[in-house]
Motif scaffolding. Sequence first.
Motif, short mmCIF file in Angstrom:
data_model
loop_
_atom_site.label_atom_id
_atom_site.label_comp_id
_atom_site.label_asym_id
_atom_site.label_seq_id
_atom_site.Cartn_x
_atom_site.Cartn_y
_atom_site.Cartn_z
N LEU A 178 1.68 -20.03 -4.00
CA LEU A 178 2.17 -21.39 -4.24
C LEU A 178 2.21 -21.72 -5.73
O LEU A 178 1.35 -21.27 -6.51
N LYS A 179 3.22 -22.51 -6.09
CA LYS A 179 3.43 -22.92 -7.48
C LYS A 179 3.39 -24.45 -7.55
O LYS A 179 3.69 -25.12 -6.56
N PRO A 180 3.10 -24.99 -8.72
CA PRO A 180 3.14 -26.46 -8.85
C PRO A 180 4.49 -27.06 -8.43
O PRO A 180 4.52 -28.17 -7.88
N LEU A 181 5.58 -26.32 -8.63
CA LEU A 181 6.90 -26.82 -8.22
C LEU A 181 7.05 -26.93 -6.71
O LEU A 181 8.01 -27.53 -6.22
N ASP A 182 6.13 -26.33 -5.96
CA ASP A 182 6.17 -26.45 -4.50
C ASP A 182 5.56 -27.77 -4.02
O ASP A 182 5.61 -28.08 -2.82
N THR A 183 4.98 -28.53 -4.93
CA THR A 183 4.39 -29.82 -4.57
C THR A 183 5.45 -30.75 -4.00
O THR A 183 6.48 -31.00 -4.64
N ALA A 184 5.20 -31.24 -2.80
CA ALA A 184 6.19 -32.08 -2.11
C ALA A 184 5.60 -32.55 -0.79
O ALA A 184 4.57 -32.04 -0.34
N VAL A 185 6.30 -33.50 -0.18
CA VAL A 185 6.04 -33.81 1.22
C VAL A 185 6.91 -32.88 2.06
O VAL A 185 8.13 -32.81 1.83
N TYR A 186 6.30 -32.17 2.97
CA TYR A 186 7.00 -31.21 3.82
C TYR A 186 7.25 -31.84 5.19
O TYR A 186 6.32 -32.33 5.83
N TYR A 187 8.51 -31.79 5.61
CA TYR A 187 8.93 -32.39 6.87
C TYR A 187 9.39 -31.31 7.85
O TYR A 187 10.12 -30.39 7.48
N CYS A 188 9.00 -31.49 9.08
CA CYS A 188 9.45 -30.63 10.17
C CYS A 188 10.70 -31.23 10.79
O CYS A 188 10.81 -32.46 10.93
N ASN A 189 11.62 -30.38 11.18
CA ASN A 189 12.86 -30.81 11.81
C ASN A 189 13.15 -29.91 12.99
O ASN A 189 12.87 -28.71 12.95
N ALA A 190 13.70 -30.50 14.06
CA ALA A 190 14.04 -29.68 15.22
C ALA A 190 15.21 -30.27 15.98
O ALA A 190 15.34 -31.50 16.07
N ASP A 191 16.04 -29.41 16.49
CA ASP A 191 17.14 -29.79 17.36
C ASP A 191 16.64 -29.63 18.79
O ASP A 191 16.51 -28.50 19.27
N ILE A 192 16.35 -30.76 19.43
CA ILE A 192 15.67 -30.73 20.72
C ILE A 192 16.57 -31.28 21.82
O ILE A 192 17.16 -32.36 21.66
N VAL A 193 16.64 -30.56 22.90
CA VAL A 193 17.35 -31.02 24.10
C VAL A 193 16.33 -31.73 24.98
O VAL A 193 15.34 -31.12 25.41
N ILE A 194 16.58 -33.00 25.23
CA ILE A 194 15.62 -33.76 26.03
C ILE A 194 16.02 -33.71 27.50
O ILE A 194 17.18 -33.50 27.85
N VAL A 195 15.02 -33.92 28.34
CA VAL A 195 15.20 -33.73 29.78
C VAL A 195 16.25 -34.68 30.35
O VAL A 195 17.11 -34.28 31.13
N SER A 196 16.21 -35.94 29.93
CA SER A 196 17.03 -36.96 30.59
C SER A 196 18.53 -36.78 30.34
O SER A 196 19.34 -37.06 31.21
N THR A 197 18.89 -36.30 29.15
CA THR A 197 20.30 -36.23 28.81
C THR A 197 20.84 -34.80 28.75
O THR A 197 22.05 -34.60 28.82
N ARG A 198 19.92 -33.84 28.62
CA ARG A 198 20.31 -32.44 28.44
C ARG A 198 21.24 -32.28 27.24
O ARG A 198 22.10 -31.39 27.21
N ARG A 199 21.04 -33.15 26.24
CA ARG A 199 21.81 -33.06 25.01
C ARG A 199 20.87 -32.87 23.85
O ARG A 199 19.77 -33.44 23.82
N GLY A 200 21.30 -32.10 22.84
CA GLY A 200 20.48 -31.88 21.68
C GLY A 200 20.51 -33.05 20.73
O GLY A 200 21.56 -33.66 20.52
N MET A 201 19.35 -33.38 20.19
CA MET A 201 19.25 -34.43 19.18
C MET A 201 18.36 -33.94 18.05
O MET A 201 17.48 -33.10 18.24
N ASP A 202 18.58 -34.50 16.88
CA ASP A 202 17.83 -34.11 15.69
C ASP A 202 16.58 -34.97 15.58
O ASP A 202 16.67 -36.20 15.58
N TYR A 203 15.42 -34.32 15.47
CA TYR A 203 14.16 -35.05 15.34
C TYR A 203 13.45 -34.62 14.06
O TYR A 203 13.55 -33.46 13.62
N TRP A 204 12.69 -35.58 13.49
CA TRP A 204 11.93 -35.34 12.26
C TRP A 204 10.48 -35.74 12.45
O TRP A 204 10.18 -36.72 13.14
N GLY A 205 9.61 -34.99 11.82
CA GLY A 205 8.22 -35.41 11.73
C GLY A 205 8.05 -36.39 10.59
O GLY A 205 8.98 -36.67 9.83
#
Length: 121
Positions: free
Chosen positions: A85-112
């Motif tokens: 790791l380097k000082p330039l790696d300092t940041a807030v890290y966010y998780c992202n996922a394309d998730i298909v939910i049960v009710s719609t069976r469609r993919g949606m973009d989610y963020w932590g």
Amino acid sequence: QVQLVESGGGLVQPGGSLRLSCAASGSIFSINAMGWYRQAPGKERELVATITSGGSTDYADSVKGRFTISRDNAKNTVYLQMNSLKPLDTAVYYCNADIVIVSTRRGMDYWGKGTLVTVSS
């Protein structure tokens, strides 16, 4: 609904390592691509790494050879192993996922909500 919860951030010295985790929970039918993004102070959010459901990965040039993304499909979890790791790696890290939910069976973009990584001596 669906939640993404990150963990594993913190303070580390230059050259050190951290492992981030992001667990998805809720009414999940399936998860397509998952990834990590980061946002440093005063900068725009940028892609760090992505991984498909089949395990194909892609990385930003700035982290290639130092960071490794992986996932455990049985646990709906994605990981980011960060080495040299380097000082330039300092940041807030966010998780992202394309998730298909049960009710719609469609993919949606989610963020932590993000986890802070600080690289400093």
